[in-house]
Write a protein that holds these residues in place. Structure first.
Motif, mmCIF file in Angstrom:
data_model
loop_
_atom_site.group_PDB
_atom_site.id
_atom_site.type_symbol
_atom_site.label_atom_id
_atom_site.label_comp_id
_atom_site.label_asym_id
_atom_site.label_seq_id
_atom_site.Cartn_x
_atom_site.Cartn_y
_atom_site.Cartn_z
ATOM 1 N N GLY A 101 0.810 -1.213 0.000
ATOM 2 C CA GLY A 101 0.000 0.000 0.000
ATOM 3 C C GLY A 101 0.838 1.256 0.000
ATOM 4 N N ALA A 102 2.056 1.180 0.562
ATOM 5 C CA ALA A 102 2.956 2.334 0.530
ATOM 6 C C ALA A 102 3.495 2.569 -0.877
ATOM 7 C CB ALA A 102 4.100 2.130 1.514
ATOM 8 N N ILE A 103 3.710 1.490 -1.630
ATOM 9 C CA ILE A 103 4.118 1.648 -3.031
ATOM 10 C C ILE A 103 2.999 2.318 -3.814
ATOM 11 C CG2 ILE A 103 4.787 0.419 -5.131
ATOM 12 C CD1 ILE A 103 6.108 -1.689 -3.383
ATOM 13 N N VAL A 104 1.756 1.919 -3.550
ATOM 14 C CA VAL A 104 0.609 2.569 -4.198
ATOM 15 C C VAL A 104 0.543 4.037 -3.785
ATOM 16 C CG1 VAL A 104 -1.905 2.573 -4.449
ATOM 17 C CG2 VAL A 104 -0.666 0.401 -4.306
ATOM 18 N N ALA A 105 0.829 4.326 -2.518
ATOM 19 C CA ALA A 105 0.801 5.716 -2.052
ATOM 20 C C ALA A 105 1.828 6.569 -2.799
ATOM 21 C CB ALA A 105 1.065 5.763 -0.546
ATOM 22 N N LEU A 106 3.029 6.041 -2.988
ATOM 23 C CA LEU A 106 4.056 6.774 -3.735
ATOM 24 C C LEU A 106 3.628 6.994 -5.180
ATOM 25 C CD1 LEU A 106 7.214 4.941 -2.348
ATOM 26 C CD2 LEU A 106 6.536 7.301 -1.860
ATOM 27 N N ALA A 107 3.051 5.969 -5.796
ATOM 28 C CA ALA A 107 2.569 6.104 -7.173
ATOM 29 C C ALA A 107 1.441 7.122 -7.259
ATOM 30 C CB ALA A 107 2.103 4.739 -7.699
ATOM 31 N N THR A 108 0.625 7.210 -6.230
ATOM 32 C CA THR A 108 -0.447 8.206 -6.198
ATOM 33 C C THR A 108 0.122 9.612 -6.108
ATOM 34 O OG1 THR A 108 -1.942 6.625 -5.106
ATOM 35 C CG2 THR A 108 -2.499 8.968 -4.938
ATOM 36 N N LEU A 109 1.138 9.806 -5.281
ATOM 37 C CA LEU A 109 1.776 11.116 -5.180
ATOM 38 C C LEU A 109 2.368 11.540 -6.519
ATOM 39 C CD1 LEU A 109 2.681 13.539 -3.497
ATOM 40 C CD2 LEU A 109 4.675 12.195 -2.776
ATOM 41 N N GLU A 110 2.937 10.602 -7.239
ATOM 42 C CA GLU A 110 3.511 10.904 -8.552
ATOM 43 C C GLU A 110 2.436 11.280 -9.568
ATOM 44 O OE1 GLU A 110 7.324 7.820 -8.284
ATOM 45 O OE2 GLU A 110 5.706 7.442 -9.683
ATOM 46 N N ALA A 121 4.194 6.955 3.464
ATOM 47 C CA ALA A 121 4.615 5.673 2.895
ATOM 48 C C ALA A 121 5.343 4.885 3.980
ATOM 49 C CB ALA A 121 5.521 5.901 1.693
ATOM 50 N N HIS A 122 4.650 3.903 4.538
ATOM 51 C CA HIS A 122 5.175 3.122 5.658
ATOM 52 C C HIS A 122 5.796 1.823 5.141
ATOM 53 C CE1 HIS A 122 4.576 0.228 9.133
ATOM 54 N NE2 HIS A 122 5.270 1.199 9.712
ATOM 55 N N ARG A 212 13.236 11.973 -8.838
ATOM 56 C CA ARG A 212 13.266 13.428 -9.027
ATOM 57 C C ARG A 212 11.889 14.021 -8.757
ATOM 58 N NH1 ARG A 212 15.894 15.652 -14.457
ATOM 59 N NH2 ARG A 212 17.654 14.630 -13.414
ATOM 60 N N LEU A 213 10.841 13.336 -9.214
ATOM 61 C CA LEU A 213 9.484 13.835 -8.992
ATOM 62 C C LEU A 213 9.129 13.772 -7.513
ATOM 63 C CD1 LEU A 213 7.037 14.931 -10.525
ATOM 64 C CD2 LEU A 213 6.223 12.578 -10.769
ATOM 65 N N LEU A 214 9.474 12.680 -6.847
ATOM 66 C CA LEU A 214 9.197 12.574 -5.419
ATOM 67 C C LEU A 214 9.923 13.664 -4.638
ATOM 68 C CD1 LEU A 214 9.279 8.716 -4.774
ATOM 69 C CD2 LEU A 214 7.277 10.193 -4.982
ATOM 70 N N LYS A 215 11.150 13.987 -5.035
ATOM 71 C CA LYS A 215 11.867 15.062 -4.359
ATOM 72 C C LYS A 215 11.143 16.389 -4.516
ATOM 73 C CE LYS A 215 16.374 17.263 -3.863
ATOM 74 N NZ LYS A 215 17.794 17.270 -4.280
ATOM 75 N N ALA A 241 14.923 8.437 1.398
ATOM 76 C CA ALA A 241 15.255 9.596 2.235
ATOM 77 C C ALA A 241 16.501 10.303 1.707
ATOM 78 C CB ALA A 241 15.454 9.155 3.683
ATOM 79 N N GLU A 242 17.474 9.549 1.266
ATOM 80 C CA GLU A 242 18.687 10.149 0.711
ATOM 81 C C GLU A 242 18.381 10.979 -0.527
ATOM 82 O OE1 GLU A 242 21.402 7.026 -0.050
ATOM 83 O OE2 GLU A 242 21.674 6.475 2.063
ATOM 84 N N HIS A 243 17.464 10.495 -1.347
ATOM 85 C CA HIS A 243 17.153 11.167 -2.609
ATOM 86 C C HIS A 243 16.217 12.357 -2.426
ATOM 87 C CE1 HIS A 243 19.114 8.600 -5.629
ATOM 88 N NE2 HIS A 243 18.887 7.604 -4.793
ATOM 89 N N THR A 244 15.314 12.289 -1.459
ATOM 90 C CA THR A 244 14.314 13.353 -1.303
ATOM 91 C C THR A 244 14.695 14.387 -0.260
ATOM 92 O OG1 THR A 244 13.055 12.116 0.367
ATOM 93 C CG2 THR A 244 12.463 11.756 -1.962
ATOM 94 N N GLY A 245 15.636 14.043 0.621
ATOM 95 C CA GLY A 245 15.989 14.943 1.713
ATOM 96 C C GLY A 245 15.093 14.806 2.923
ATOM 97 N N ASN A 246 14.141 13.894 2.881
ATOM 98 C CA ASN A 246 13.254 13.663 4.021
ATOM 99 C C ASN A 246 13.942 12.804 5.073
ATOM 100 O OD1 ASN A 246 11.562 14.244 1.619
ATOM 101 N ND2 ASN A 246 9.874 14.051 3.049
#
Length: 275
Positions: A101-110, A121-122, A212-215, A241-246
């Motif tokens: 479901g977290a993968i789906v959440a990331l795809a939804t954000l994109e 995204a847990h 890049r989009l998630l960042k 986290a490394e890629h987004t800065g979160n």
């Protein structure tokens, strides 16, 4: 607690959903078992402050497909979230997903960033982003072969061991469903395992998110992990986290802390999904 139960027709499927409470919208995406029921204790705890939307993902449990499985189920899953939010949320909503479901959440954000203000995204099992991606993608391929050769039960046992979940997950007594409802839920989930092994086991961990989009949406993104920081499910978010800065927000319990620690999990989740 009053629960509204209904269906939403979407291209290729009919989505079963439940709505509890009042307040800002919070949609919960089921994990790989595809069923809304394991999230009911969490939803009921949060419903004093939020309009909590739970649902069965397409092809699972009470959300039947109208035709064959699509070529890109993950995109279909993300568009289902978009459809549910347009139908049920008056404005940008919070979305929580765990595991698949977290993968789906990331795809939804994109794909639907305008519909969300916070995406949690847990522990997404994104083997694709890890330095040892080849090893973990191989693990999922081998797991599929175990499923085809030895059946669902053997494959589930191997999966839980590989995920560091080889102990039994048992919720607190207060969250246990009445025996008939529990039997019905477990029956649905057992049937769902076949669909999951056939259509999700390999492609979802192999999905390559647009880093890049998630960042660019990092202000809407919450990367969450549990207490077991030495297991595979925790690791992909360290790369994101490394890629987004979160930074990674820690929620109580392990990979299924929303089941084993629903009150504590809900209290921590409230702090990260407030509009």
């Amino acid at each position: 607690m009053r629960v509204t139960i209904d269906r939403l027709a979407v291209p290729g499927a009919s989505l079963y959903y439940e709505v509890r409470g009042a307040g800002p919208a919070l949609l919960i995406i089921p994990s790989g078992n595809g069923d809304a029921a394991p999230f009911v204790p969490l939803a009921e705890t949060l419903a004093d402050e939020y309009t909590v939307i739970t649902y069965d993902r397409r092809g699972f449990s009470r959300s039947p497909l109208d035709g064959p499985v699509g070529d890109d189920r993950l995109t279909d899953d993300a568009h289902d979230i978009g459809a549910l939010l347009r139908h049920l949320a008056p404005g940008p909503a919070a979305v929580f997903g765990s595991s698949s479901g977290a993968i789906v959440a990331l795809a939804t954000l994109e794909r639907h960033p305008d519909l969300v203000h916070t995406v949690v995204a847990h522990e997404p099992p994104l083997a694709s982003v890890l330095p040892d991606a080849e090893h973990w993608l191989g693990f999922y391929s081998e797991l599929y072969e175990v499923y085809r050769r030895e059946g669902v039960d053997a494959a589930r046992k191997a999966f839980r061991a590989g995920m560091g979940m080889d102990t039994t997950t048992k919720p607190p007594r207060r969250t246990e469903l009445p025996p008939d409802e529990l039997a019905e839920m477990l029956g649905r989930i057992r049937r769902n395992h076949v669909f999951w092994f056939e259509h999700e086991l390999k492609p979802y961990p192999a999905y390559r998110p647009n880093l890049r989009l998630l960042k660019s949406f990092s202000d809407k993104l919450v990367l969450a992990g549990g207490d077991a920081r030495d297991t595979f499910p925790y690791r992909p978010n360290t790369v994101l986290a490394e890629h987004t800065g979160n930074t990674i927000v820690h929620l109580p319990g392990g990979h299924v802390g929303y089941v084993t620690h629903p009150d504590e999990f809900a209290a921590a989740l409230r702090e990260v999904v407030r509009p």
